[in-house]
Design a protein around this motif. Structure first.
Motif, mmCIF file in Angstrom:
data_model
loop_
_atom_site.group_PDB
_atom_site.id
_atom_site.type_symbol
_atom_site.label_atom_id
_atom_site.label_comp_id
_atom_site.label_asym_id
_atom_site.label_seq_id
_atom_site.Cartn_x
_atom_site.Cartn_y
_atom_site.Cartn_z
ATOM 1 N N ASN A 9 50.239 43.899 37.441
ATOM 2 C CA ASN A 9 49.035 43.143 37.831
ATOM 3 C C ASN A 9 49.175 41.658 37.499
ATOM 4 O O ASN A 9 48.740 40.792 38.260
ATOM 5 C CB ASN A 9 47.801 43.726 37.136
ATOM 6 C CG ASN A 9 47.416 45.085 37.686
ATOM 7 O OD1 ASN A 9 47.724 45.409 38.839
ATOM 8 N ND2 ASN A 9 46.750 45.885 36.880
ATOM 9 N N ILE A 12 51.380 40.184 40.168
ATOM 10 C CA ILE A 12 50.638 40.042 41.428
ATOM 11 C C ILE A 12 49.685 38.855 41.356
ATOM 12 O O ILE A 12 49.558 38.077 42.311
ATOM 13 C CB ILE A 12 49.857 41.341 41.745
ATOM 14 C CG1 ILE A 12 50.822 42.507 41.994
ATOM 15 C CG2 ILE A 12 48.947 41.136 42.948
ATOM 16 C CD1 ILE A 12 51.843 42.270 43.082
ATOM 17 N N ASN A 13 49.025 38.682 40.225
ATOM 18 C CA ASN A 13 48.110 37.550 40.048
ATOM 19 C C ASN A 13 48.854 36.216 40.154
ATOM 20 O O ASN A 13 48.337 35.240 40.717
ATOM 21 C CB ASN A 13 47.390 37.642 38.699
ATOM 22 C CG ASN A 13 46.384 38.779 38.656
ATOM 23 O OD1 ASN A 13 45.884 39.204 39.699
ATOM 24 N ND2 ASN A 13 46.068 39.266 37.469
ATOM 25 N N GLN A 16 49.577 35.513 43.768
ATOM 26 C CA GLN A 16 48.359 35.044 44.439
ATOM 27 C C GLN A 16 48.095 33.575 44.102
ATOM 28 O O GLN A 16 47.734 32.784 44.984
ATOM 29 C CB GLN A 16 47.167 35.915 44.025
ATOM 30 C CG GLN A 16 47.230 37.335 44.570
ATOM 31 C CD GLN A 16 46.167 38.237 43.995
ATOM 32 O OE1 GLN A 16 45.618 37.972 42.915
ATOM 33 N NE2 GLN A 16 45.858 39.320 44.687
ATOM 34 N N TYR A 17 48.321 33.221 42.846
ATOM 35 C CA TYR A 17 48.139 31.834 42.410
ATOM 36 C C TYR A 17 49.136 30.913 43.113
ATOM 37 O O TYR A 17 48.824 29.772 43.451
ATOM 38 C CB TYR A 17 48.319 31.741 40.895
ATOM 39 C CG TYR A 17 48.171 30.342 40.343
ATOM 40 C CD1 TYR A 17 46.908 29.769 40.181
ATOM 41 C CD2 TYR A 17 49.289 29.585 40.004
ATOM 42 C CE1 TYR A 17 46.763 28.477 39.695
ATOM 43 C CE2 TYR A 17 49.165 28.301 39.511
ATOM 44 C CZ TYR A 17 47.891 27.746 39.356
ATOM 45 O OH TYR A 17 47.757 26.455 38.882
ATOM 46 N N GLU A 19 50.145 31.335 46.036
ATOM 47 C CA GLU A 19 49.764 31.352 47.452
ATOM 48 C C GLU A 19 50.741 32.112 48.345
ATOM 49 O O GLU A 19 50.991 31.737 49.485
ATOM 50 C CB GLU A 19 49.566 29.925 47.984
ATOM 51 C CG GLU A 19 48.444 29.171 47.270
ATOM 52 C CD GLU A 19 48.175 27.804 47.878
ATOM 53 O OE1 GLU A 19 48.326 27.653 49.096
ATOM 54 O OE2 GLU A 19 47.822 26.884 47.119
ATOM 55 N N TYR A 20 51.306 33.209 47.825
ATOM 56 C CA TYR A 20 52.079 34.102 48.673
ATOM 57 C C TYR A 20 51.113 34.789 49.633
ATOM 58 O O TYR A 20 49.938 35.022 49.294
ATOM 59 C CB TYR A 20 52.793 35.166 47.831
ATOM 60 C CG TYR A 20 54.081 34.698 47.182
ATOM 61 C CD1 TYR A 20 55.305 35.219 47.592
ATOM 62 C CD2 TYR A 20 54.078 33.756 46.150
ATOM 63 C CE1 TYR A 20 56.499 34.809 46.993
ATOM 64 C CE2 TYR A 20 55.266 33.333 45.557
ATOM 65 C CZ TYR A 20 56.465 33.862 45.975
ATOM 66 O OH TYR A 20 57.636 33.453 45.392
ATOM 67 N N CYS A 21 51.577 35.135 50.834
ATOM 68 C CA CYS A 21 50.684 35.787 51.798
ATOM 69 C C CYS A 21 50.405 37.225 51.357
ATOM 70 O O CYS A 21 51.168 37.826 50.594
ATOM 71 C CB CYS A 21 51.273 35.750 53.203
ATOM 72 S SG CYS A 21 52.648 36.886 53.480
ATOM 73 N N LYS A 22 49.315 37.794 51.847
ATOM 74 C CA LYS A 22 48.856 39.120 51.427
ATOM 75 C C LYS A 22 49.888 40.214 51.702
ATOM 76 O O LYS A 22 50.092 41.114 50.887
ATOM 77 C CB LYS A 22 47.535 39.458 52.113
ATOM 78 C CG LYS A 22 46.359 38.616 51.620
ATOM 79 C CD LYS A 22 45.072 39.025 52.308
ATOM 80 C CE LYS A 22 43.895 38.197 51.798
ATOM 81 N NZ LYS A 22 42.617 38.562 52.481
ATOM 82 N N ILE A 25 52.692 40.018 49.151
ATOM 83 C CA ILE A 25 52.221 40.493 47.846
ATOM 84 C C ILE A 25 52.145 42.017 47.823
ATOM 85 O O ILE A 25 52.566 42.668 46.855
ATOM 86 C CB ILE A 25 50.850 39.879 47.507
ATOM 87 C CG1 ILE A 25 51.007 38.369 47.263
ATOM 88 C CG2 ILE A 25 50.226 40.550 46.288
ATOM 89 C CD1 ILE A 25 49.701 37.633 47.065
ATOM 90 N N ARG A 29 54.357 44.494 45.401
ATOM 91 C CA ARG A 29 53.715 45.492 44.526
ATOM 92 C C ARG A 29 54.335 46.876 44.767
ATOM 93 O O ARG A 29 54.656 47.594 43.815
ATOM 94 C CB ARG A 29 52.204 45.534 44.790
ATOM 95 C CG ARG A 29 51.480 46.538 43.881
ATOM 96 C CD ARG A 29 50.049 46.762 44.344
ATOM 97 N NE ARG A 29 49.199 45.632 44.056
ATOM 98 C CZ ARG A 29 48.569 45.446 42.911
ATOM 99 N NH1 ARG A 29 48.717 46.315 41.923
ATOM 100 N NH2 ARG A 29 47.787 44.404 42.743
#
Length: 277
Positions: A9, A12-13, A16-17, A19-22, A25, A29
């Motif tokens: 987690n 993953i955070n 996200q910080y 700015e990797y695309c969904k 990510i 994971r």
């Protein structure tokens, strides 16, 4: 080091910080979970990672193995455990591709005729838009009324911006379609509820029309239109750097994959060499 849910987690955070695309990510994971399941809460050492790499080689194709290892290596970098990183597989670039995978220009035209005959004007224009611009199916919403008016679309995806030109013939077809369906602003390809067309529906319809056109359905999907565009552009321009910019590739090696000729084309080149006595 033990891979825990907390560590995953945290990783993953961080993505996200950064700015990797969904989609990326989600993939990372999934890949890290594969490693976690392989280790079963045991401490990881370099030997374990080599064993994991061997396990992947037995289960996946080389490119998939490298993709998973890339995710694991990034995870270890974030954990400041560079000692656990492993080398990816060395993959020799293929000189030619399987003809069963690539859609030819002749088959593309055959597909268009089948869609036109069925009077599915929306799908006909979607296929032509993808084929004539080289955009991804996810970038279709950027084909807007504003883009048609200016003759160019501003694509903003995955933290990258690029401009693609809309050919005059396609521009006229899009303008006619928009006028007929009373679309005055925003994306051209939308449902009656002004929602962009679902990519899975487009994918299924393309498979349906492939069967009607008597084309191998495994060849007909949105991303293969992007490959077709790339090959046609390169045959005319012979500029892989410009093509990489048009396709939105940050690495020319990615573009090279699109340039691989079919086995039949490769065979013709060999015959023309005439090196036999």
């Amino acid at each position: 080091m033990i891979i825990t849910k907390e560590k995953i987690n945290e990783f993953i955070n961080t993505l996200q910080y950064e700015e990797y695309c969904k989609k990326t990510i989600l993939k990372y994971r999934t890949d890290i979970k594969k490693l976690a399941n392989f280790m079963k809460q045991s401490k990881i050492c370099k030997e374990d990672m080599i064993e994991f790499k061997e396990y992947l080689c037995k289960k996946y194709k080389p490119r998939s193995v490298n993709s998973i290892l890339a995710a694991c290596n990034l995870f270890f970098t974030h954990q400041n455990r560079l000692d656990l990183k492993v080398k990816q597989l060395k993959i020799q670039h293929t000189a030619f591709c399987d003809e069963e995978r690539e859609l030819s220009k002749r088959e593309y035209e055959k597909l268009l005729r089948a869609v036109k005959q069925c009077e599915d004007h929306t799908m006909l224009l979607i296929i032509q838009t993808l084929g004539n611009t080289g955009i991804r199916i996810s970038e279709l919403p950027f084909i807007t009324i504003e883009a048609i008016t200016s003759g160019k679309a501003e694509i903003r995806m995955k933290g990258k911006n690029r401009t693609i030109l809309i050919p005059k013939g396609l521009k006229q077809k899009l303008q006619y379609y928009a006028t007929k369906h009373e679309i005055k602003k925003g994306p051209v390809f939308v449902t009656k509820n002004a929602v962009p067309y679902d990519r899975s529906n487009i994918w299924r319809k393309m498979k349906y029309y492939a069967e009607i056109a008597d084309i191998n359905p495994s060849k007909v999907f949105p991303h293969n239109l992007r490959h077709l565009f790339a090959r046609q552009f390169y045959r005319i321009k012979k500029d892989i750097a410009q093509l990489a910019d048009i396709l939105g590739h940050s690495n020319i090696n990615t573009t090279r994959i699109y340039m691989i000729s079919t086995g039949e084309e490769h065979q013709r080149i060999l015959e023309k060499m005439q090196l036999l006595l």
